[in-house]
Motif scaffolding. Structure first.
Motif, PDB file in Angstrom:
ATOM      1  N   UNK A 127      -5.246   0.508 -18.856  1.00 12.14           N
ATOM      2  CA  UNK A 127      -4.450   2.073 -17.777  1.00 12.14           C
ATOM      3  C   UNK A 127      -4.415   0.646 -15.946  1.00 12.14           C
ATOM      4  N   UNK A 128      -5.667  -0.301 -16.156  1.00 12.47           N
ATOM      5  CA  UNK A 128      -5.506  -1.711 -15.002  1.00 12.47           C
ATOM      6  C   UNK A 128      -4.654  -2.270 -15.229  1.00 12.47           C
ATOM      7  N   UNK A 129      -3.949  -2.941 -16.479  1.00 11.26           N
ATOM      8  CA  UNK A 129      -2.250  -3.288 -16.549  1.00 11.26           C
ATOM      9  C   UNK A 129      -1.444  -1.853 -15.761  1.00 11.26           C
ATOM     10  N   UNK A 130      -1.145  -1.261 -16.338  1.00 10.78           N
ATOM     11  CA  UNK A 130      -0.066  -0.120 -16.112  1.00 10.78           C
ATOM     12  C   UNK A 130      -0.261   0.245 -14.595  1.00 10.78           C
ATOM     13  N   UNK A 131      -1.132  -0.356 -14.004  1.00  9.87           N
ATOM     14  CA  UNK A 131      -1.033  -0.040 -12.169  1.00  9.87           C
ATOM     15  C   UNK A 131      -0.986  -2.090 -12.047  1.00  9.87           C
ATOM     16  N   UNK A 132      -1.360  -1.996 -12.519  1.00 13.36           N
ATOM     17  CA  UNK A 132      -0.780  -3.927 -12.098  1.00 13.36           C
ATOM     18  C   UNK A 132       0.915  -3.884 -11.513  1.00 13.36           C
ATOM     19  N   UNK A 133       1.195  -3.148 -13.226  1.00 15.69           N
ATOM     20  CA  UNK A 133       3.003  -3.188 -13.557  1.00 15.69           C
ATOM     21  C   UNK A 133       3.504  -2.251 -12.571  1.00 15.69           C
ATOM     22  N   UNK A 134       2.692  -1.052 -12.231  1.00 16.01           N
ATOM     23  CA  UNK A 134       3.464   0.118 -11.196  1.00 16.01           C
ATOM     24  C   UNK A 134       3.363  -0.545  -9.928  1.00 16.01           C
ATOM     25  N   UNK A 135       2.546  -1.528  -9.179  1.00 17.97           N
ATOM     26  CA  UNK A 135       2.318  -2.132  -7.936  1.00 17.97           C
ATOM     27  C   UNK A 135       2.981  -3.400  -7.835  1.00 17.97           C
ATOM     28  N   UNK A 136       3.303  -4.296  -8.558  1.00 15.50           N
ATOM     29  CA  UNK A 136       4.170  -5.450  -8.650  1.00 15.50           C
ATOM     30  C   UNK A 136       5.238  -5.170  -7.642  1.00 15.50           C
ATOM     31  N   UNK A 137       6.280  -4.738  -7.481  1.00 21.53           N
ATOM     32  CA  UNK A 137       6.868  -4.984  -6.136  1.00 21.53           C
ATOM     33  C   UNK A 137       6.809  -4.009  -4.956  1.00 21.53           C
ATOM     34  N   UNK A 138       5.012  -3.586  -4.846  1.00 18.34           N
ATOM     35  CA  UNK A 138       5.409  -2.857  -4.299  1.00 18.34           C
ATOM     36  C   UNK A 138       5.657  -1.573  -3.601  1.00 18.34           C
ATOM     37  N   UNK A 139       5.322  -0.480  -4.472  1.00 16.43           N
ATOM     38  CA  UNK A 139       6.599   0.383  -4.142  1.00 16.43           C
ATOM     39  C   UNK A 139       6.475   1.366  -3.088  1.00 16.43           C
ATOM     40  N   UNK A 140       6.982   1.781  -2.164  1.00 16.80           N
ATOM     41  CA  UNK A 140       6.778   3.009  -1.422  1.00 16.80           C
ATOM     42  C   UNK A 140       6.068   4.201  -1.693  1.00 16.80           C
ATOM     43  N   UNK A 141       5.572   4.281  -2.838  1.00 10.03           N
ATOM     44  CA  UNK A 141       5.073   5.400  -4.224  1.00 10.03           C
ATOM     45  C   UNK A 141       5.223   5.386  -5.569  1.00 10.03           C
ATOM     46  N   UNK A 142       3.451   5.366  -5.783  1.00  5.36           N
ATOM     47  CA  UNK A 142       3.326   5.684  -7.280  1.00  5.36           C
ATOM     48  C   UNK A 142       3.111   7.361  -7.739  1.00  5.36           C
ATOM     49  N   UNK A 143       3.547   7.741  -8.972  1.00 11.11           N
ATOM     50  CA  UNK A 143       3.368   9.522  -9.097  1.00 11.11           C
ATOM     51  C   UNK A 143       2.352   8.731 -10.358  1.00 11.11           C
ATOM     52  N   UNK A 144       1.341   9.336 -10.402  1.00  8.81           N
ATOM     53  CA  UNK A 144       0.158   8.610 -11.206  1.00  8.81           C
ATOM     54  C   UNK A 144      -0.046  10.443 -11.773  1.00  8.81           C
TER      55      UNK A 144
END
Ligand SMILES: Nc1ncnc2c1ncn2[C@@H]1O[C@H](COP(=O)(O)OP(=O)(O)OP(=O)(O)O)[C@@H](O)[C@H]1O
Ligand SMILES: [Mg+2]
Length: 323
Positions: free
Chosen positions: A159-176
């Motif tokens: 799940x941390x890897x998924x979060x790392x992928x999600x934030x890789x490009x510094x997104x404005x919004x994360x939907x979890x």
């Protein structure tokens, strides 16, 4: 400007059994650095909302209304542009990380690919950045973990890897969407802690979908309570927890499992599947407070106290349900 503005979102599926109005006039907004929780029982439209915002709703979904990300209307955006926004400005974390990670590639490669594709990094630079990202999501010995495959990691690490992928490009919004449901309690707390840190350090806005009200109390700034595709109550998390006004919210809060005990109360009945626009309160059939007027009109959304809104003709604190 809000990071996300959803106005009167409607998502309809045409099925063999007839239309399903999965989301029916939902509006919500999220500011920078804000965590908005969307809560409600199973089938109330949480995941469909998330998929619609991501532009990932199934092809047979009819979507109406407006979804704006930092001012950009997404519902009318051509596919290639939407794909570019997704993964860069907009990222999603799913409940079961194993289904979204590719078992055939190392985690270093999977994170690196996002950086090469969206950020234009060289392979070498991507590898350095990947180690930073794994550090950010607190994966120990990050440099060594790069060359491991998903099956070599625990559920929490995946799940941390998924979060790392999600934030890789510094997104404005994360939907979890239920990001911690499949994890044990200690790991859940760590994942929430990481989301909290991202919000604080990077200003990321988070749309958190959960039916775990403990999680909400822990991390959310504001809450939207959904029922049968509608937002029935919304407000500041703390105020909503201490002073829920909508009988559905009161019922949900009563249904929170307590440590060491079973559910104290349950709301009898099920979330209905809407087939047409309702002309009465959708919760009335399950509501202890329902009166004749509730069956004659859709309750308008009204402010019940500063910053708190409920779609109910008879809002009020908990005692009113019991008396
Ligand atoms: N692809 C689809 N085709 C037809 N109906 C669908 C589809 N996906 C979802 N639905 C219906 O839309 C409604 C909302 O579903 P959704 O998955 O958003 O619920 P949810 O709030 O995420 O529930 P859960 O807490 O169980 O995840 C349900 O009635 C569901 O059956
Ligand atoms: Mg869901």
């Amino acid at each position: 400007m809000n990071v996300l503005d959803v106005q009167d979102l409607r998502v309809r599926f045409d099925t063999d059994e007839g239309p399903v109005l999965a989301v029916n006039g939902l509006s919500l907004s999220i500011a920078e650095s804000e965590v908005l929780a969307v809560v409600g029982e199973s089938g109330c439209g949480k995941t469909v909302t998330a998929l619609a915002v991501m532009g990932l709703a199934p092809a047979h979904a009819h979507i109406d209304g407006s979804i704006r990300l930092a001012g950009t209307e997404l519902t009318t955006l051509p596919d290639p542009e939407l794909r570019r926004i997704r993964g860069r400005d907009l990222a999603m974390i799913f409940q079961e990380p194993m289904t979204s990670l590719n078992p055939a590639f190392t985690i270093g490669r999977q994170i690196g690919e996002v950086l090469v594709r969206h950020e234009g990094l060289s392979k070498r630079a991507a590898r350095i950045r990947t180690v930073e990202l794994l550090d950010l999501v607190r994966i120990p010995s990050a440099a060594r973990r790069l060359d491991e495959y998903p099956h070599q990691l625990s559920g929490g690490m995946r799940q941390r890897v998924m979060i790392a992928i999600a934030v890789a490009c510094n997104p404005k919004l994360i939907i979890a969407d239920e990001p911690t449901t499949a994890l044990d309690v200690t790991i859940q707390a760590q994942v929430l802690d990481i989301l909290r840190q991202l919000r604080r350090d990077l200003g990321t806005a988070v749309l958190l979908i959960t039916h775990d009200l403990g999680v909400v109390a822990d991390i959310a700034d504001r809450v939207v309570v959904m029922y049968a595709g509608h937002a029935v109550e919304r407000g500041e998390a703390e105020a909503l927890f201490t002073g829920p006004q909508h009988p559905y919210t009161i019922g949900l809060l009563g249904a929170v499992p307590r440590p060491g005990g079973a559910r104290l109360t349950e709301i009898p009945g099920l979330v209905p599947v809407l087939r047409e626009d309702p002309r009465a309160c959708v919760f009335a059939p399950r509501c202890a407070r329902a009166a004749d007027d509730c069956r004659l009109e859709m309750p308008p959304v009204r402010e019940t106290s500063a910053g708190q809104f409920a779609a109910c003709l008879h809002p009020g604190p908990k005692e009113a349900v019991l008396s």
